[in-house]
Design a protein around this motif. Sequence first.
Motif, short mmCIF file in Angstrom:
data_model
loop_
_atom_site.label_atom_id
_atom_site.label_comp_id
_atom_site.label_asym_id
_atom_site.label_seq_id
_atom_site.Cartn_x
_atom_site.Cartn_y
_atom_site.Cartn_z
N LEU A 96 0.83 -1.21 0.00
CA LEU A 96 0.00 0.00 0.00
C LEU A 96 0.87 1.27 0.00
CD1 LEU A 96 -2.80 -0.93 2.58
CD2 LEU A 96 -2.68 -1.48 0.15
N GLU A 97 1.90 1.21 -0.83
CA GLU A 97 2.91 2.28 -0.82
C GLU A 97 2.33 3.64 -1.18
OE1 GLU A 97 6.73 0.80 -2.10
OE2 GLU A 97 7.01 2.70 -3.14
N ARG A 98 1.39 3.64 -2.12
CA ARG A 98 0.79 4.91 -2.55
C ARG A 98 0.18 5.66 -1.37
NH1 ARG A 98 0.03 6.89 -8.22
NH2 ARG A 98 1.12 5.28 -9.37
N PHE A 99 -0.44 4.89 -0.46
CA PHE A 99 -1.11 5.52 0.68
C PHE A 99 -0.10 5.86 1.77
CE2 PHE A 99 -4.22 2.64 -1.31
CZ PHE A 99 -5.08 3.59 -1.79
N LEU A 100 0.89 4.98 1.93
CA LEU A 100 1.91 5.22 2.96
C LEU A 100 2.71 6.48 2.64
CD1 LEU A 100 3.27 1.62 3.58
CD2 LEU A 100 1.84 2.96 5.09
N LYS A 101 2.89 6.76 1.33
CA LYS A 101 3.66 7.92 0.92
C LYS A 101 2.97 9.22 1.35
CE LYS A 101 6.34 6.46 -3.07
NZ LYS A 101 6.32 6.33 -4.52
N GLN A 102 1.63 9.19 1.38
CA GLN A 102 0.89 10.41 1.70
C GLN A 102 1.12 10.81 3.16
OE1 GLN A 102 -3.13 9.50 0.64
NE2 GLN A 102 -2.60 9.10 -1.47
N LEU A 129 -9.54 -8.23 -2.81
CA LEU A 129 -9.29 -7.18 -1.82
C LEU A 129 -8.97 -5.86 -2.54
CD1 LEU A 129 -6.94 -9.29 0.48
CD2 LEU A 129 -9.38 -8.89 0.82
N LEU A 130 -9.98 -5.29 -3.18
CA LEU A 130 -9.76 -4.06 -3.95
C LEU A 130 -9.43 -2.89 -3.04
CD1 LEU A 130 -12.55 -4.03 -6.69
CD2 LEU A 130 -10.29 -5.05 -6.77
N MET A 131 -8.42 -2.13 -3.41
CA MET A 131 -8.09 -0.89 -2.70
C MET A 131 -8.03 0.22 -3.75
SD MET A 131 -7.72 -1.85 0.48
CE MET A 131 -6.78 -0.64 1.36
N PRO A 132 -9.19 0.68 -4.26
CA PRO A 132 -9.17 1.61 -5.39
C PRO A 132 -8.46 2.93 -5.06
CG PRO A 132 -11.38 0.79 -4.99
CD PRO A 132 -10.54 0.38 -3.82
N ILE A 151 -7.42 2.59 -24.05
CA ILE A 151 -6.78 3.61 -23.20
C ILE A 151 -7.63 3.84 -21.94
CG2 ILE A 151 -6.25 6.09 -23.05
CD1 ILE A 151 -5.44 5.86 -26.07
N VAL A 152 -8.95 3.97 -22.12
CA VAL A 152 -9.85 4.24 -20.99
C VAL A 152 -9.89 3.05 -20.03
CG1 VAL A 152 -12.26 4.65 -20.36
CG2 VAL A 152 -11.24 5.91 -22.25
N LEU A 153 -10.04 1.83 -20.58
CA LEU A 153 -10.20 0.66 -19.71
C LEU A 153 -8.91 0.31 -18.96
CD1 LEU A 153 -12.55 -1.67 -21.77
CD2 LEU A 153 -13.08 -0.38 -19.71
N ILE A 154 -7.78 0.50 -19.61
CA ILE A 154 -6.51 0.24 -18.91
C ILE A 154 -6.37 1.23 -17.75
CG2 ILE A 154 -3.98 0.33 -19.10
CD1 ILE A 154 -4.29 -0.81 -21.94
N ALA A 155 -6.72 2.50 -18.00
CA ALA A 155 -6.66 3.50 -16.92
C ALA A 155 -7.61 3.10 -15.79
CB ALA A 155 -7.03 4.87 -17.47
N LEU A 178 -4.78 -2.16 -9.90
CA LEU A 178 -3.48 -2.60 -10.43
C LEU A 178 -2.39 -1.56 -10.27
CD1 LEU A 178 -4.59 -4.38 -13.76
CD2 LEU A 178 -4.25 -5.37 -11.49
N TYR A 179 -2.73 -0.39 -9.67
CA TYR A 179 -1.76 0.73 -9.62
C TYR A 179 -0.42 0.40 -8.94
CZ TYR A 179 -3.98 1.17 -5.07
OH TYR A 179 -4.47 0.89 -3.83
#
Lengths: 158, 333
Positions: free
Chosen positions: A93-99, B93-96, B146-150, B157-158
């Motif tokens: 969860l690095e994105r959140f930890l960075k904040q 376990l989605l974390m959007p 482009i839209v769906l990958i984003a 997946l970020y």
Amino acid sequence: MSPKTLSLQAMILIYCLVTVAGLLYTVTGYALPFVPEPLTQWSYFTMAPFRGYDTVNSDLRAEGKHADGSWKTINLDRYHPLRKPEQVKLRRLERFLKQREETGRIKYRELAHKILEREKSYESVRLTWEVWPMSVKGWDTNRTPDRITQYPLAEVSR
Amino acid sequence: MNDPYFVSALRIILRFCGRDSRVPAPGSATPAAQKTQGANSTTRWLQRWNTFWFAEGPPHALAIMRIAVGSFLLLIFLRLSLHIPMLLSHEGLLMPLYEETLFVLMPQIFLTPPVWITWMLYALLITSLVGFTTGVHFRVSSFVAIVLIAHFFFLNLYPLPSTGHYLTYFFLIVLACSGADRALSVTSTCKNASALEVSLLPQRLIAVQITALYVGVSLQKLTLAGWQDGEILYYAFQSAWGLPLAWWIVRLPLFMTFYATVVFLVKSFELMLPFGLWMKSTQRWFMLAGALFHIFIAFLFGMWEFLVLIPLYIAFVDPHRVAACMEQRVHSG
């Protein structure tokens, strides 16, 4: 000069500026003030190398508490069915930890709740970040109780 | 300004830039002549700028890049196909990341999507990537991809993408705005459109971006503390990224000097690579060396995403040469 050519020239100039900003940020860590941060970051992401290294390996441990009070490790691999480094990246969860550290704590509680929702047999779930020294014998060879350093992250109950 | 060393240095630089000795030493011409020469020099510079960015040429090289990027994205997402419910639907376990962005108003059904919605979007993405790769409904397919990958990126997946993935997404956007579907595509086969000339701007952007990648990476490695000896490689081999080949190497009785030498060679190579790719005389050898470099990275660390750069080295090749080569192959075949 036609409007189309003019807009293309502007686009190329902006692209060059953002690329230079990304290069400058990559090499010196200095962000040009007049280039929007997301654009600099984007450019940085397209040219950033593997920056440093650790002498330790790490991963998240999730444990569930039974009605009798005993704790059992929950296998998170089925929720993150990817390669080991990708699993670790998803769990960090690095994105959140960075904040902010607080944001990270909130997000780990949220993650713990999600695990608890799916693991019906447990009354509580706790998350711990585990760190252990690397070994040439294997990734988790040193993941033993005497060599692990634990960082408690969150504990939630029904 | 009359310093002879300065004048000589200036002449050498100008000659290197292709302006030869027509530019006289400062102070040797009248102010009016200097003004005219200055204007000519600016005009020449602008001409070069325009020739570089706005040239037109055959679409074959762009088409090869389109096929490479499309196939690569297809492989990435097909690899996830067995795990779609866990990775991209409310079963997992989605974390959007959406709430951190401007898309906070995204309908809830897309933030914690049921499995059927995820499968529907996934099927649409695969179809659009097939469309992009084959050139069928190229613009629509590109836009949908482009839209769906984003969307999938912001959904869960970020944390996964690396530099290679970000580059591929950038190439997808650039190629979507190009005439890459004019050759080697279903539409070009039907309409014989490959004879057309298209803007080479997308090809230039891709070449410049690959150059920036190698320049940025190599310059940073020269200054980063972690890249000044061999330890970074030694420990990377033992990390979660290490594949069997990396583990085999790290278990060999090698001195740290070995790792330090490899790191030095990698840094030197990455510094030379962008120049070698632009120079026609060395292009072929640097392409080969770059390909081997990325193949090694893939087998050591499983970073397959950089393999997409190998076919994209074609961005450095004269598109007329690519087209002629392909025509020749078609006729001889």
